[in-house]
Every structure is written in C-alpha cells, then in structure tokens.
Design a protein around this motif. Sequence first.
Motif, PDB file in Angstrom:
ATOM      1  N   ASN C  38      -1.150  -7.182 -19.206  1.00  0.00           N
ATOM      2  CA  ASN C  38       0.163  -6.832 -18.690  1.00  0.00           C
ATOM      3  C   ASN C  38       0.947  -8.098 -18.330  1.00  0.00           C
ATOM      4  O   ASN C  38       0.615  -8.811 -17.392  1.00  0.00           O
ATOM      5  CB  ASN C  38      -0.022  -5.919 -17.465  1.00  0.00           C
ATOM      6  CG  ASN C  38       1.297  -5.557 -16.814  1.00  0.00           C
ATOM      7  OD1 ASN C  38       2.363  -5.849 -17.365  1.00  0.00           O
ATOM      8  ND2 ASN C  38       1.211  -4.918 -15.656  1.00  0.00           N
ATOM      9  N   ALA C  40       3.487  -9.622 -16.541  1.00  0.00           N
ATOM     10  CA  ALA C  40       4.238  -9.114 -15.391  1.00  0.00           C
ATOM     11  C   ALA C  40       5.432  -9.991 -15.023  1.00  0.00           C
ATOM     12  O   ALA C  40       6.390  -9.506 -14.430  1.00  0.00           O
ATOM     13  CB  ALA C  40       3.317  -8.958 -14.181  1.00  0.00           C
ATOM     14  N   PRO C  59      14.128  -3.132  -8.719  1.00  0.00           N
ATOM     15  CA  PRO C  59      13.436  -1.840  -8.653  1.00  0.00           C
ATOM     16  C   PRO C  59      11.926  -2.009  -8.485  1.00  0.00           C
ATOM     17  O   PRO C  59      11.379  -3.075  -8.767  1.00  0.00           O
ATOM     18  CB  PRO C  59      13.765  -1.183  -9.993  1.00  0.00           C
ATOM     19  CG  PRO C  59      14.218  -2.287 -10.876  1.00  0.00           C
ATOM     20  CD  PRO C  59      14.796  -3.339 -10.008  1.00  0.00           C
ATOM     21  N   SER C  60      11.304  -0.958  -8.050  1.00  0.00           N
ATOM     22  CA  SER C  60       9.865  -0.994  -7.796  1.00  0.00           C
ATOM     23  C   SER C  60       9.105  -1.363  -9.071  1.00  0.00           C
ATOM     24  O   SER C  60       9.418  -0.878 -10.144  1.00  0.00           O
ATOM     25  CB  SER C  60       9.422   0.366  -7.281  1.00  0.00           C
ATOM     26  OG  SER C  60       8.071   0.313  -6.969  1.00  0.00           O
ATOM     27  N   CYS C  62       9.002  -4.317 -10.458  1.00  0.00           N
ATOM     28  CA  CYS C  62       9.655  -5.320 -11.296  1.00  0.00           C
ATOM     29  C   CYS C  62       9.000  -6.688 -11.155  1.00  0.00           C
ATOM     30  O   CYS C  62       9.312  -7.607 -11.891  1.00  0.00           O
ATOM     31  CB  CYS C  62      11.132  -5.410 -10.949  1.00  0.00           C
ATOM     32  SG  CYS C  62      11.410  -6.035  -9.282  1.00  0.00           S
ATOM     33  N   LYS C  64       8.455  -8.400  -7.917  1.00  0.00           N
ATOM     34  CA  LYS C  64       8.861  -9.184  -6.748  1.00  0.00           C
ATOM     35  C   LYS C  64       7.650  -9.689  -5.979  1.00  0.00           C
ATOM     36  O   LYS C  64       7.528 -10.888  -5.685  1.00  0.00           O
ATOM     37  CB  LYS C  64       9.736  -8.337  -5.805  1.00  0.00           C
ATOM     38  CG  LYS C  64      10.949  -7.721  -6.482  1.00  0.00           C
ATOM     39  CD  LYS C  64      11.748  -6.878  -5.511  1.00  0.00           C
ATOM     40  CE  LYS C  64      11.014  -5.660  -4.962  1.00  0.00           C
ATOM     41  NZ  LYS C  64      10.805  -4.589  -5.935  1.00  0.00           N
ATOM     42  N   THR C  66       4.610  -9.854  -6.976  1.00  0.00           N
ATOM     43  CA  THR C  66       3.830 -10.733  -7.844  1.00  0.00           C
ATOM     44  C   THR C  66       4.391 -12.149  -7.807  1.00  0.00           C
ATOM     45  O   THR C  66       3.651 -13.125  -7.659  1.00  0.00           O
ATOM     46  CB  THR C  66       3.858 -10.189  -9.285  1.00  0.00           C
ATOM     47  OG1 THR C  66       3.349  -8.863  -9.281  1.00  0.00           O
ATOM     48  CG2 THR C  66       3.044 -11.052 -10.209  1.00  0.00           C
ATOM     49  N   ARG C  69       3.639 -13.843  -4.506  1.00  0.00           N
ATOM     50  CA  ARG C  69       2.251 -14.288  -4.395  1.00  0.00           C
ATOM     51  C   ARG C  69       1.971 -15.534  -5.233  1.00  0.00           C
ATOM     52  O   ARG C  69       0.997 -16.243  -4.985  1.00  0.00           O
ATOM     53  CB  ARG C  69       1.296 -13.159  -4.811  1.00  0.00           C
ATOM     54  CG  ARG C  69       1.201 -12.034  -3.786  1.00  0.00           C
ATOM     55  CD  ARG C  69      -0.034 -11.179  -4.029  1.00  0.00           C
ATOM     56  NE  ARG C  69       0.007 -10.510  -5.323  1.00  0.00           N
ATOM     57  CZ  ARG C  69       0.459  -9.268  -5.516  1.00  0.00           C
ATOM     58  NH1 ARG C  69       0.898  -8.573  -4.493  1.00  0.00           N
ATOM     59  NH2 ARG C  69       0.450  -8.734  -6.707  1.00  0.00           N
ATOM     60  N   GLU C 195       8.604  -7.387   2.058  1.00  0.00           N
ATOM     61  CA  GLU C 195       9.138  -6.198   2.713  1.00  0.00           C
ATOM     62  C   GLU C 195       8.681  -6.120   4.167  1.00  0.00           C
ATOM     63  O   GLU C 195       8.023  -5.156   4.564  1.00  0.00           O
ATOM     64  CB  GLU C 195       8.711  -4.936   1.963  1.00  0.00           C
ATOM     65  CG  GLU C 195       9.104  -4.977   0.498  1.00  0.00           C
ATOM     66  CD  GLU C 195       8.808  -3.666  -0.220  1.00  0.00           C
ATOM     67  OE1 GLU C 195       9.020  -2.617   0.409  1.00  0.00           O
ATOM     68  OE2 GLU C 195       8.357  -3.709  -1.372  1.00  0.00           O
ATOM     69  N   HIS C 226      13.850  -3.974  -0.200  1.00  0.00           N
ATOM     70  CA  HIS C 226      14.437  -2.869  -0.955  1.00  0.00           C
ATOM     71  C   HIS C 226      15.738  -2.445  -0.309  1.00  0.00           C
ATOM     72  O   HIS C 226      16.414  -1.553  -0.795  1.00  0.00           O
ATOM     73  CB  HIS C 226      13.469  -1.684  -0.972  1.00  0.00           C
ATOM     74  CG  HIS C 226      12.480  -1.764  -2.077  1.00  0.00           C
ATOM     75  ND1 HIS C 226      12.671  -1.170  -3.285  1.00  0.00           N
ATOM     76  CD2 HIS C 226      11.298  -2.413  -2.159  1.00  0.00           C
ATOM     77  CE1 HIS C 226      11.652  -1.423  -4.069  1.00  0.00           C
ATOM     78  NE2 HIS C 226      10.797  -2.185  -3.405  1.00  0.00           N
TER      79      HIS C 226
HETATM   80  N1  LIG Z   1      -3.360  -6.360  -8.532  1.00  0.00           N
HETATM   81  C1  LIG Z   1      -2.742  -6.000  -9.678  1.00  0.00           C
HETATM   82  N2  LIG Z   1      -3.473  -5.811 -10.791  1.00  0.00           N
HETATM   83  C2  LIG Z   1      -2.876  -5.430 -11.945  1.00  0.00           C
HETATM   84  N3  LIG Z   1      -1.573  -5.219 -12.086  1.00  0.00           N
HETATM   85  C3  LIG Z   1      -0.781  -5.400 -10.995  1.00  0.00           C
HETATM   86  C4  LIG Z   1      -1.335  -5.789  -9.748  1.00  0.00           C
HETATM   87  N4  LIG Z   1      -0.334  -5.877  -8.846  1.00  0.00           N
HETATM   88  C5  LIG Z   1       0.789  -5.561  -9.524  1.00  0.00           C
HETATM   89  N5  LIG Z   1       0.542  -5.269 -10.813  1.00  0.00           N
HETATM   90  C6  LIG Z   1       1.516  -4.892 -11.833  1.00  0.00           C
HETATM   91  O1  LIG Z   1       2.486  -5.896 -11.911  1.00  0.00           O
HETATM   92  C7  LIG Z   1       3.786  -5.351 -11.981  1.00  0.00           C
HETATM   93  C8  LIG Z   1       4.638  -5.870 -10.845  1.00  0.00           C
HETATM   94  O2  LIG Z   1       4.134  -5.394  -9.632  1.00  0.00           O
HETATM   95  P1  LIG Z   1       4.670  -5.867  -8.227  1.00  0.00           P
HETATM   96  O3  LIG Z   1       3.749  -5.339  -7.183  1.00  0.00           O
HETATM   97  O4  LIG Z   1       4.875  -7.299  -8.246  1.00  0.00           O
HETATM   98  O5  LIG Z   1       6.060  -5.111  -8.135  1.00  0.00           O
HETATM   99  P2  LIG Z   1       7.100  -5.066  -6.937  1.00  0.00           P
HETATM  100  O6  LIG Z   1       8.359  -5.492  -7.500  1.00  0.00           O
HETATM  101  O7  LIG Z   1       6.564  -5.779  -5.771  1.00  0.00           O
HETATM  102  O8  LIG Z   1       7.148  -3.522  -6.654  1.00  0.00           O
HETATM  103  P3  LIG Z   1       7.370  -2.779  -5.246  1.00  0.00           P
HETATM  104  O9  LIG Z   1       8.797  -2.857  -4.964  1.00  0.00           O
HETATM  105  O10 LIG Z   1       6.942  -1.374  -5.539  1.00  0.00           O
HETATM  106  O11 LIG Z   1       6.523  -3.463  -4.239  1.00  0.00           O
HETATM  107  C9  LIG Z   1       3.618  -3.855 -11.960  1.00  0.00           C
HETATM  108  O12 LIG Z   1       3.679  -3.382 -13.289  1.00  0.00           O
HETATM  109  C10 LIG Z   1       2.247  -3.632 -11.429  1.00  0.00           C
HETATM  110  O13 LIG Z   1       1.651  -2.504 -12.008  1.00  0.00           O
END
Ligand SMILES: Nc1ncnc2c1ncn2[C@@H]1O[C@H](COP(=O)(O)OP(=O)(O)OP(=O)(O)O)[C@@H](O)[C@H]1O
Lengths: 395, 309, 273
Positions: C38, C40, C59-60, C62, C64, C66, C69, C195, C226
């Motif tokens: 994936n 990301a 959006p959720s 996307c 952020k 990741t 971190r 968040e 958000h």
């Molecule tokens: N530990 C993980 N292992 C595998 N895939 C992950 C992991 N954490 C996130 N992903 C994938 O990476 C992508 C980005 O996730 P991320 O958590 O960064 O989104 P986000 O923008 O923080 O969403 P949210 O607003 O819901 O917190 C998503 O498709 C998610 O499925």
Amino acid sequence: MKNINNKTLSDNPFYDPSLSKRHSKARRFKIFTITCIVFALSFLVFFLGDMIVKGLPAFQQSYMQIDVSYNDKTIASTRKAIDKKYRRIVSRAWLRNIPNQVEESPELMNTTQSTWVLVNHQVDQYMKGHYFKIKSKELKIIEDMHAQGKLQLQFNRIFFTQGDSKIPENSGLKSAIIGSILTLLVTMVVAFPMGVMTAVYLEEFADDNRWTQFIEVNINNLAAIPSILFGLLGLAVFINLFGLPRSSPLVGGLTLALMTLPIIIVSSRAALRSVPDSIRQAGYGLGLTKVQVVQDHVLPLAFPGIMTGSIIGLAHAMGETAPLIIIGMIAFIPDSPGSIFEAATVMPAQIFTWAGMPERAYIERTAAGIMVLLSVLISLNALAIILRKKFEVKW
Amino acid sequence: MKAFESKKRHNEIKEQLIKFTLITAASVSILTTFGVLFSILFEAIEFFQMRSFWYFITGTEWSPGVADSKFGALPIFSGTFIITLIAMAVALPIGLGSAIFMSEYASPKLRSKLKPLLEILAGIPTVVYGFFAAITVAPFIVNFFTLLGVQASFNSALASGIVMGIMIIPVISSLSDDVISAVPDSQRKASLALGMTMSETIKNIVLPSALPGIISATLLGLSKALGETMIVVMAAGLRPNLSWNILEDMTTVTVRIVDALVGDHEFNSPDTLSAFALGLILFIVTLVLNIISVALIRKFKEKYKINTL
Amino acid sequence: MTTNPNDISSNTIDDSSAQKIPETKITVRDLNLYYGDNHALHNIDMDIYKNKITALIGPSGCGKSTFLRCLNRMNDLINSVRVDGEVFIDNKNIYDKDVDEVSVRKRVGMVFQQPNPFPKSIYDNVSYAPLKHGFVKKGNSCNELVEKSLIQAGLWEEVKDKLSQPGTSLSGGQQQRLCIARTIAVQPDIILMDEPTSALDPISTEKIEALMLELKEKYAIITVTHNMQQAGRVADYTAFFHMGDLIEYADTETIFINPGKKKTEDYITGRYG
Ligand SMILES: Nc1ncnc2c1ncn2[C@@H]1O[C@H](COP(=O)(O)OP(=O)(O)OP(=O)(O)O)[C@@H](O)[C@H]1O
Ligand SMILES: [Mg+2]
C-alpha cells in the motif's frame, strides 16, 4: 559536545553519546528474553530426547536360538528343557511358560526344537551395551552365540502383551494400558455428562444470582485444588465411607472425574457461548421451548467445542498419578483387570512403580512407558486441535 | 383438545425435570469442593484430637510409626518452602522472560507457534518430570558438585526444585503473556515517542501495568508448586530436614501425605491421619493463593476493560 | 464561507506583528511511504517552520497520521513500513544511517489523539522521561522541571496539590494537557499532535488551543485536525492531503479563503457549505 573535533559527529545534531549505553542495555534485555524462551524450548527438546534415548532400547529384547526339548520330564521341571550351560542365560519367565507352550501346541510334545528363547535382563543389558553383571563363563558363551548370530535383538512384543512382572525382561505395559482404559472410561462416563450439564445450566438457564456466582467461584477453586487432595477425598469418601473396592478403576475413575469436571465445564461453556444468540432467537421464533432450543439447536453447534475440551480433560486425567497412588492404584498387577471392580494400575502409576525398581533394566522400560504415554497424550491433543480446526466456524 | 392440553402439561413437566437435572449436575461441583474440604477436615480434626495442634505447627520432630511418635511438621513445611522457592527462582525469570519475548518482541506469527510449544511443557505428566528429576537431574547435580568438592544428596532439594520450576514455566509464561499483551498499545507508543528504548518501555511502563496479572500468575505457579506431588515423591527425600542447605535431602508436605497413606496402615491411627492434617494445611494455603490470584486478575481486567482473559 | 474571519485575521495580525521571515525547521523531500504494497504517501515535499503551527487536514485515510509519524520515525515500529525520501531536521536527514531514531524522538515530541497518561502519578508521568534521559536527577532539579512543564502546559494550578495522584484520575482535557506537559519535559524542538482535541469537550479543546498558541513561541508545532475551525483558529500554515498526496500547502488564510486547487476548495466548502 558541540566542540567535538570529529566533523561528521558535530554535523549530526542527533548525535547523542549517552544513548549507546541505553541501547546496549536494551539489547541485553532482549537477549535475556530470547535466552529464556530458548532455554525453555531447549529443555523440552533435551527432555524428549533424553526419554527417547533412554526408552528406545526397550522396544527391542534379546533372544537366543537354542535347542529346547519338550517332554514330560521337562514339563515337570522346566529347567531341564535346555542345556545346563544356558541356565544362567535364559529367562526364568520363559522357562516357566513351557507348559503353556505345550498346551497351546501339543505337537511339540516329545520333540526337540531349535527355538528363539528369551534371555534374562543381564544378557539383554549386555546386548544393548549397558552395564551388566554376568559371570565370565556365561559371558564367553554369550559372546560366542552373539558372534554366530544366535543371540539377537528382536522386536519386544512382551512389552505390549504382558502385564507387570518382577522379572524385568518379562514385564510389560498391557495391564496398565487396560487399567487406564477402564479408569478413564469411568471418568468420562461420569465427568462428561455432568460437566456438559453444568455448563448448559450455567450458560443457558441460570439467572445471574448468588447461587450461580457461588457455583462459578467454586468451579474455579476446584480447578486449583492440588490433585493429591482429590486422592484424600477418594480415600476418605469412596473407599472408607462408601466401601468401594480399593485400587479399583471404579474409585480411580470417580476421583479423576471430579478433577476433570472443571476442565470440561469451562471449555463447554466457552463452546456454548460461541453459539450466536440469533440461533436461539430463531428457535424461540418458531415457538420452541428453551429446552428444545438448547437440545436441538444450541448443543449440536457447540458439540465440537465440547468434544475438544473433553478430550483435553481426558488427556489431563490420563497423565494424573498422585491421587491414584493415594487410593492404592500402584499395586503389583501382573494380570489385566477384568472389570472396574478389580485391582488395577494405570500407565503413569506403572511408570512410577518401574522408576522405583532397583534393576537397571527397568529404567529403559520406564522411559519406554513414558514414550507410549506421551505418544497417546500428544495424539489426543492433536485430535483435539484437529477437531477444533475442522469445526471452527466464524460467526 | 384435551389430548393437546395433556401433551402441553407433559411437556412442561419434562422441561421442569430437565431443568432440575441440570441444577443438580451443576451442584455436584460444589458438592465436590465441600467433599474435599470436609473429608479432609473431619479426619484432620480426628488427628488433632489425638495430637496437639500447636506442636504440629511448631514442633521440629516428625517421627511416625514408632512407639513414641511425634508429629511436629515444621521441618516438612520448611522443606516444602525451600523446594517451592527454588522452583519459583527457576520459573519466574524464565517464564516472565519468555512471556515478554512472545508479547513484545516476537511477531504474531512466531508467537502463535511458540505459545503452544511452551504449553506442551504443561501437558507432560508430572510422573514423567519426576523420573527425569530422579534419573537425569539428580545424578547430574551430585556429579557437578562433587567436581566442586561439595557433597550433594541424590535426593537434593535442588534437583526437584529445578525440575518443578521447569514444569511451572508455562503456568507463568502463558498467563503473563496474556496480561502483557493486554496492556494497551497506546502506552507503549507514548513511552517510545518520549525517546525511550524498547526495554525501558517494557520495564517502566508495560510491566508495572501488567503487574497484577503477573503476580496472579506467580501465585498460581506457587500454588502448583506447593501441591506438586510426583516430582518430589520421586526425586526429593523422605527425611524431615530443617535446613537451608539445598544440596541436602528434604521432604515436603505432599511426600509425607503419600508416605503416610501408601501401604497397609490402620486407618484411624495418628500415623495415617497425619496425612489429612498436612492435607488440610495444603488445602487452605492453595485455596487462599487461588482466591487472591483470581481477585488480582479481576482487578486487572476491570482496569483495562477486557473480558477475554 | 462561514469560517470565522476574525480568527483568520487575528492570525494574520499575529504574523505581521511578528514580522519575521519564518525559519525552516523541517524539510521534507520526495517522501514516499509504503505499508507493504500500500503506497500511502506519494512524493511529499514540504517545508515546516519554526515557531509556527502547521495544520494537516484532509479526509480520513489520506495519510495525515502516517506523515506525522514520519517526522519522529514512529513508523519504524510498524513492521511492514518502508520509507523512501528525506526528512531534514536542522539540515540533517533523520533517515540517515548515522541517526538514532531514539534521539530523533527525544527532539520531536508527540501527543496522541486519545489522552494516554501512564498509570503512574502525575509527577511520575512528567518526570519519567527526563529522569531516564538524565536531564535531571531526582530531587530539586527534577521537581523544578516537573513544575515548569506543568506550568507551561497550563495544568500546574489544577494539580499542584495532588501530584502523587494517578494521572488517569484527571479529566480527559487535563489528561491531554498532562500528556503535553510530559512531552515538553523532554525539551523537544518540535511537537507533533495527532488530533489532540478530537476526544475532548469544547472547553478543554479551547484550553488546548490556547496552549498551542503559547507553545509555538518555543516550538515548531505540527497538528492533525479534522476540525476546520480549529485549523483556522490556530494554524499559521495548513497542508491539505488527499489520498496520500500533498495537494496544497500554504498559509492558512490562502488555503481557506483563496485555495489554489479545486480539490482543496471542494474539501473545505464540502464541510462548510
Ligand atoms: N499500521 C498500518 N498498517 C498498514 N496500513 C496502515 C497503517 N496505518 C495506516 N495505514 C494505511 O495508510 C493510509 C493512511 O492512513 P492514516 O492513518 O495515515 O490516515 P489519516 O489521514 O490519519 O486518517 P484519519 O483521519 O482517519 O486518522 C490508510 O490507507 C491506512 O489504511
Ligand atoms: Mg489519523
């Protein structure tokens, strides 16, 4: 730190010498945990290896090919059936059996046969390269016979076809195996329905009242009582109070049943709980009573889980020794018990008895007994795992 | 219509009957616990009517079977205590270390393989451990200490203690692994994000959180060690020995229970009944340990709102 | 557009009164991240400034969190993760071989969505890391650091009489400020917040936001949110992520009033229109 001459280091704002100590500490800790699990597992390997090395020789037994004469004189005094020089080599147990041989095959009468004859345990230990005690005169004969191929190790049938014996080469597991089967039969006949019924009551019928909670706490405590105390119960209640026969599979089975009960209850409850409520609702929707729903719809679905738990409970009971010693199931039992009321011994108790024998020949038999017991236990557990895998349903 | 009514009544009676049978079955477990308690208690009371309870608890001489028999169980308790202590000294670090490895360092796949392997240790019958202790470990210890110029008994407390410890490893590792895995990941992340190493996080954050569960596992292991019979019957001594020297032979409560009841004794003699007095003490101690252990686990579950332990 | 214009203008005033050219703290170049197969994060380039609050919106799912971190190498803890590209902090790529991720985390603190104080006393929550890092020794210097951190986190007045009580006994908002105090106590340069207020009530949220505005005087703050209003109220810069792409990154005013990309506008108006 800022003044370090080494350019690459001072260039790196993340250079932190204090960390290396903490990292090596972290590494040491990880290595410690790995060492722990490696130790535990290597013990398992060492232990099983030790049993196999010690036990494997017992699956073979030494036999010697000599002339045996069958006639009235030798039946009356079996020692005379063989050449005098072999008398300290051949097993007493084998000689003792000559009349039976003739009875089984009367055509042997008044003949002399060249037969493979069981030798005594000292000669057997010699053949297996263990410590032995043999006079030099006999030793010479043995060496000769061995060189001629007339003294050989053969598969040890006796180990599976004979009961216990004071003569090491003639002792086997048979009566203990039958004792175990009878005892566990009693155990399962009592514990299985009792455990399943208790589980059904607690999961399906009981209201969450004091009495139910009390029962639950109790089952938990029951599981934690040291097994030897069940022996005390068996002795005081089943034998002294009810007057049931001491050393019998009946008493042993009842005692083990009480110990197995909590295992069956706990696993049956888990199996019942995993049946989704929708199944029950559907049953009620058809106008069925609670008993009918449980009996016809819930129990069949929970059955594989219940069986898995019961098999594991059975395996536990099969390895249990301490309570059976207390109720006298370590008696010397050469002949297999014919019913659950006769004195009997079980596999682990037989292992215990052999382990305490002074003759070295019993050590390999003890280890071999352990191999048999462990094989059965592993098979049972494997069966339980297969059952669980096969019927595992993801609701 | 009437037939229908009677069939319905018939069904009702059947339902009631089945329910009654189930309740009866469920009560058997209670009956058993109390059966164990009372069968031991009555015989023990009988024993204490013949012999002083105070001397039993504090006396240092245990000599049944002679004219002037004495029943001071202190050396038996001390032997039990020391062998249990050795067992825990083996089982606690190894069990806990294994649990930490499985829950913190191993991948889920490796963990799912290691756990059942360790549990094989728990499935081995104790008589097998006893044989191993007597035939392999005890002679090894004697030879080893002879090399060091120290004399050790073939029935040393050390041999049975070590083997008992190995037997208890899975009791501790399995439950500890469950509770350590149940500590929320957010706590590990928080600590690591502060710049802590993995081991610092485990030692300072994870283990303290899992402590009630780890103590609970320890108490269970302890209770198992105290009640363990076959290993000590086969590898420990018969001699009541009030000593701290773990290379000497010692006896335990369970060994003396077996010794008192095996063979043809007259049932109502103090010699035989002393087994029940010892059994009573064992029953009480293990019961208390189990109750504390269960209470601790419950506290842990409530704290992290888990129902799966 | 219903974004409170006062908030935005106050931000603008803030900026102009500071009258400083922002100093770059973090430079992200060509960052790609994969969770197994994936993909990301795609080719992220971004400069993040000192003494500013940068908000990450989108959006959720996307990316952020990741991305966040990546900045303190917390992704290293996930087995399947592979990171390509560079993240410079103070002109040093933190993914270089000679960089220790533990020392990165010492300099880049992180506050999580769910308040997660350790099950220890309030005092120990704050003093735990500084003691282990050897910043202070037990005793006065440690007491001072705990007090200073709690004051900075705006929690001191509320907890000064009950420092020995467990951190978990505080309210959600207080717990989150305790987590911030715990992070500050390590004296980082950068604070990441994922968040930080989404699990809190409005009053606690307000307090945390005020705290963020105070903290930016000392730190670079990057926050995921958000809540568009929150981004508007506190952020100097805002980055809009969409399906692993950094779509648009500019000062908050531009993003909210005059977005350059259609997607950004759709996202913002989708929420507000
Ligand atoms: N530990 C993980 N292992 C595998 N895939 C992950 C992991 N954490 C996130 N992903 C994938 O990476 C992508 C980005 O996730 P991320 O958590 O960064 O989104 P986000 O923008 O923080 O969403 P949210 O607003 O819901 O917190 C998503 O498709 C998610 O499925
Ligand atoms: Mg996120």
